[in-house]
Design an enzyme around this catalytic site. Structure first.
Site, short mmCIF file in Angstrom:
data_model
loop_
_atom_site.label_atom_id
_atom_site.label_comp_id
_atom_site.label_asym_id
_atom_site.label_seq_id
_atom_site.Cartn_x
_atom_site.Cartn_y
_atom_site.Cartn_z
N GLN B 48 -0.85 9.87 4.76
CA GLN B 48 -1.52 9.02 5.74
C GLN B 48 -0.68 8.85 7.01
O GLN B 48 -1.16 8.32 7.99
CB GLN B 48 -1.86 7.65 5.13
CG GLN B 48 -0.72 6.65 5.04
CD GLN B 48 0.20 6.87 3.85
OE1 GLN B 48 0.57 7.98 3.55
NE2 GLN B 48 0.58 5.81 3.18
N GLY B 49 0.57 9.27 6.97
CA GLY B 49 1.38 9.24 8.19
C GLY B 49 2.29 8.04 8.28
O GLY B 49 2.76 7.69 9.37
N THR B 91 0.66 0.08 7.14
CA THR B 91 1.02 -0.11 8.54
C THR B 91 1.32 -1.58 8.83
O THR B 91 2.30 -1.91 9.51
CB THR B 91 -0.11 0.38 9.45
OG1 THR B 91 -0.30 1.78 9.21
CG2 THR B 91 0.22 0.16 10.92
N ALA B 287 -1.38 -3.84 15.08
CA ALA B 287 -2.10 -2.93 14.18
C ALA B 287 -2.70 -3.67 12.98
O ALA B 287 -2.14 -4.63 12.47
CB ALA B 287 -1.16 -1.84 13.67
N LYS B 288 -3.88 -3.20 12.56
CA LYS B 288 -4.50 -3.65 11.31
C LYS B 288 -4.49 -2.47 10.34
O LYS B 288 -4.14 -1.36 10.70
CB LYS B 288 -5.95 -4.07 11.57
CG LYS B 288 -6.12 -5.22 12.54
CD LYS B 288 -7.59 -5.47 12.82
CE LYS B 288 -7.75 -6.67 13.75
NZ LYS B 288 -9.19 -6.88 14.09
N GLU B 292 -8.61 2.26 4.03
CA GLU B 292 -9.75 2.37 3.13
C GLU B 292 -11.08 2.07 3.80
O GLU B 292 -12.11 2.60 3.42
CB GLU B 292 -9.56 1.40 1.94
CG GLU B 292 -8.41 1.82 1.05
CD GLU B 292 -8.12 0.79 -0.04
OE1 GLU B 292 -8.68 -0.32 0.01
OE2 GLU B 292 -7.32 1.11 -0.93
#
Lengths: 160, 335
Positions: B48-49, B91, B287-288, B292
């Site tokens: 996912q990075g 994140t 960030a949120k 999913e």
């Protein structure tokens, strides 16, 4: 059981190993020749992650017996970069964010390479057909299709 | 018998992270002798990075190039505590921990630089390219490299920081049962157009239009990648995928890749994805979590589109041709 000698050219280098008869090319590459770039996803020829090129043809290495590749030229993604310079397909996959977990990527790239060798300027339908034997769980395929089309475009620009 | 067109809309809000017994993640940051920075985590990057985004958060906070940050992840034997990468929490939770650790490390770095330059640490700033300078006087400067060397060899200091991000356990209110299990919420809306064959029950997804509100997209290309792939996965969940098509009966369930139904590259609907940014107050740089939720709104949107097309409500997944035909038959019998 007696070992079987297998001599092949792997990404341009002559290699030889004694292997057990019945060993798949996938397991021979990964465990005997030390090339872990082909991935074992399903081991039943469904997911395409193990795709390699044998004498110019795209093969599922999990369904190919290593001993049938005696004398063959085998290409994998491990041999794509030349002198540290990425192959245009690798560059296009990176630039186009066409990989996420990366497990399908070696198979996708080899399927694309086999396509571009046959059809240098493929249509979108050609690309879809070429990777229809490769499963990707992450990307939704669109970035992969676009990356292959982009690599084909940059190849034809370089050739012109 | 005909092909019937239908349009479905669905909107969702989706919590970032979870809260069972509290939701902690921790991070440690330290510099090498040459001014590169190491972030130690137990969190996993499964494609996912996470490593890229954590490097960006660390670099942005300390004020150095992203390439100067190495992320060491996923050794839960030795790393700082992390609940894991799930619940779209990576994140947000781990990012907050990394930002906190990086702030502390930056403070030490500026104190060392101040000592070397014989100025006040509060007067120093970074240029993000590897230099630390006096505000308003960029010629009075020292490199991060030399600062790290000075810390290690001259002042005996460790340029390091600790990050501890904890969402405390939330207990339900006795009277109402209300609780706050999550932090910020991401949002999405999807419009799906379908064509349903009322003779075969087959559904063709004609177009998918998504809008995702993600807080701030810390790495826009990776966010887009996640959303595009997730949208496809949502359609796949809506129409194709299951291991137990006649649950709880086990019959006819796929047993391997050969028998597990998933759309391939030839089954792609025309998809449009738009990102809205509305930074979250409690997120790292706003960030949120969008891990999913990107695969959620397509599912009710497809169900609504099928209802719009042929007037039957299918309330179990996946929405197979068989379920649609049985519902159409029941509809005709009731008419």
């Amino acid at each position: 059981m007696a070992k079987v000698p297998v001599q092949l050219t792997l990404n341009g280098t002559e290699r030889a190993e004694f292997i057990d008869g019945g060993l798949t090319l996938l397991n021979a590459l990964r465990d005997r020749f030390g090339d872990t770039s082909p991935k074992g996803g399903c081991h039943q020829g469904t997911c395409g992650a193990c795709s390699v090129i044998v004498d110019g043809d795209l093969k599922l290495s999990c369904l190919t017996l290593a001993e049938t590749c005696n004398g063959a030229h085998v290409e994998t993604t491990a041999g794509l970069a030349a002198d540290g310079i990425q192959h245009p397909l690798q560059r296009a996959f990176l630039d186009g964010f066409a990989a996420q977990c990366g497990f399908c990527t070696p198979g996708m790239i080899m399927a694309a390479k086999a396509l571009l060798a046959r059809v240098p300027n493929p249509s979108r339908d050609d690309v879809v057909e070429a990777i229809s034997g490769n499963i990707c769980r992450c990307t939704g395929y669109e970035p992969i299709i676009q990356a292959i089309l982009s690599a084909a475009r940059s190849n034809s620009q370089n050739a012109a | 018998m005909a092909l019937k067109r239908g349009r479905g809309v669905a909107a969702i809000n989706y919590p970032t992270g979870m809260n069972l017994g509290g939701d902690p993640s921790q991070a440690l940051v330290h510099s090498t002798p040459t001014g590169a920075f190491m972030v130690t985590l137990s969190s996993v990057d499964l494609g996912q990075g996470l490593r890229q985004v954590m490097a960006q958060i660390c670099a942005e906070t300390i004020g150095i190039p992203t390439e100067q940050v190495t992320i060491d992840t996923a050794d839960t034997d030795t790393g700082p505590h992390c609940m894991g990468t799930f619940a779209s929490r990576g994140t947000h939770r781990i990012g907050n921990a990394v930002a906190q650790a990086a702030r502390e490390a930056r403070q030490v770095m500026l104190e060392v630089a101040a000592e070397a330059l014989e100025v006040d640490a509060g007067d120093l700033d970074t240029d993000g390219k590897g230099m630390i300078h006096v505000k308003g006087a960029p010629q009075k400067s020292i490199s991060v490299f030399d600062t790290a060397l000075a810390a290690h060899f001259k002042y005996g200091r460790s340029i390091s920081g600790r990050g501890m991000f904890l969402v405390p356990r939330s207990f339900p209110e006795t009277e109402t049962g209300a609780m706050k299990p999550a932090t910020c919420y991401a949002h999405a809306c999807t419009v799906v157009d379908v064509e349903v064959d009322d003779e075969t029950g087959e559904v063709d997804v004609v177009s998918v239009k998504n809008v995702f509100e993600v807080g701030r997209a810390l790495n826009p290309s990776m966010v887009e990648q996640q959303l595009v792939g997730g949208s496809w996965m949502g359609i796949s969940h809506a129409l194709y995928e299951t291991t137990e098509p006649y649950y709880p009966a086990r019959e006819h369930g796929g047993r391997d890749f050969n028998e597990y139904l998933m759309p391939g590259p030839g089954n792609l609907a025309e998809t449009e994805t738009i990102v809205l940014e509305r930074p979250a107050a409690d997120g790292p740089y706003g960030a949120k979590g969008v891990g999913e939720m990107c695969a959620n709104p397509q599912i009710p949107a497809v169900a609504n589109a099928i209802f719009d097309a042929v007037g039957v409500r299918i309330d179990s997944l996946p929405i197979t041709p068989e379920k649609i035909l049985r519902a159409l038959k029941a509809q005709r019998a009731a008419a």
